[in-house]
Design an enzyme around this catalytic site. Structure first.
Site, PDB file in Angstrom:
ATOM      1  N   GLU A  15       3.018  -3.213  16.980  1.00 18.48           N
ATOM      2  CA  GLU A  15       2.524  -2.255  15.995  1.00 18.48           C
ATOM      3  C   GLU A  15       1.133  -1.799  16.392  1.00 18.48           C
ATOM      4  OE1 GLU A  15       2.553  -4.468  12.387  1.00 18.48           O
ATOM      5  OE2 GLU A  15       0.836  -5.713  12.934  1.00 18.48           O
ATOM      6  N   THR A  37       0.857  -1.187   0.000  1.00 18.97           N
ATOM      7  CA  THR A  37       0.000   0.000   0.000  1.00 18.97           C
ATOM      8  C   THR A  37       0.886   1.227   0.000  1.00 18.97           C
ATOM      9  OG1 THR A  37      -1.582  -1.235   1.341  1.00 18.97           O
ATOM     10  CG2 THR A  37      -1.977   1.113   1.087  1.00 18.97           C
ATOM     11  N   LYS A  91       4.060  -8.698   3.373  1.00 18.15           N
ATOM     12  CA  LYS A  91       2.640  -8.373   3.548  1.00 18.15           C
ATOM     13  C   LYS A  91       1.835  -9.379   2.712  1.00 18.15           C
ATOM     14  CE  LYS A  91       1.469  -4.005   4.095  1.00 18.15           C
ATOM     15  NZ  LYS A  91       1.468  -3.802   5.553  1.00 18.15           N
TER      16      LYS A  91
END
Length: 229
Positions: A173, A28, A140
């Site tokens: 995170e 992204t 990812k």
């Protein structure tokens, strides 16, 4: 807007392994003034992920062109690029999967980021831990169930974001943001080493004057918004 294998559409084959198994990877990216920021790095991330997943993909030039094509239609936004192993048969075997699917989409930049920047954000500790998987660390992949559950629990609170730990209790995170923290003039983040997407070792960047940043080690705890899923 979505491009699936270069065609503007919203339909994906039901036997695509992205839908069946989450078999693929994504990145992204931020779009500013119609340009993908750090495009080469995002393509490098996808190439690394494909290699780790043993996913053969050779249409990099076409994917890059499609990313740039959609980015030109966004002044300030987010671009997501997905590579799936493509259509397959029943069962986990990837045998015969020779036609990867590429998906590129864009959206406006999240409006709340500007508000967060002005007022700061509140965090809630997520009850959902992130599992460790050294083989998948740093990529990812398309299985986002942990993040879906984290978001579901977050929406039951009044917080802006979730502070997420791994299965051993280490600070990791947020649901859709990276973590940075500052001790004095030193700004820290953590490096991908061991868990499914990210497991962090203490790495920090210290301003060294006019020529930028240097690296070092230490320990000490904050939040940087990311582009999300």
């Amino acid at each position: 807007m979505f491009l699936i294998n270069g065609v503007e559409q919203h339909t994906l084959a039901v036997n695509d392994r992205a839908a069946q198994f989450g078999d693929g990877c994504f990145t992204t990216a931020r779009v500013v003034n119609g340009r993908v920021q750090m495009l080469a790095a995002h393509l490098g991330r996808l190439k690394q992920a494909c290699q780790r997943l043993s996913l053969t993909f050779d249409e990099w030039a076409r994917l890059e062109q499609e990313m740039q094509q959609l980015a030109r239609q966004q002044f300030d936004g987010v671009l997501k690029a997905i590579i799936s192993r493509g259509p397959g048969g029943r069962g986990y075997s990837a045998g015969g999967c020779n036609s990867p699917t590429r998906i590129v989409s864009t959206a406006a930049a999240p409006a709340h980021y500007a508000e967060w920047k002005g007022r700061g954000i509140t965090l809630a500790l997520s009850p959902v831990p992130l599992g460790r998987n050294p083989y998948l660390a740093g990529i990812k992949h398309l299985n986002r169930l942990e993040q879906v559950l984290i978001r579901s629990h977050l929406e039951q609170t009044n917080a802006d974001e979730a502070l997420v730990l791994d299965s051993d209790g280490w600070l990791t995170e947020c649901c859709a943001a990276n973590l940075f923290w500052r001790c004095g003039r030193d700004v820290y983040t953590r490096a991908s080493i061991r868990r499914g997407e990210r497991y962090y070792a203490a790495i920090y960047y210290r301003p060294t004057g006019t020529d930028g940043l240097s690296r070092g080690r230490s320990e000490c705890a904050a939040v940087g918004a990311g582009t999300g899923g």
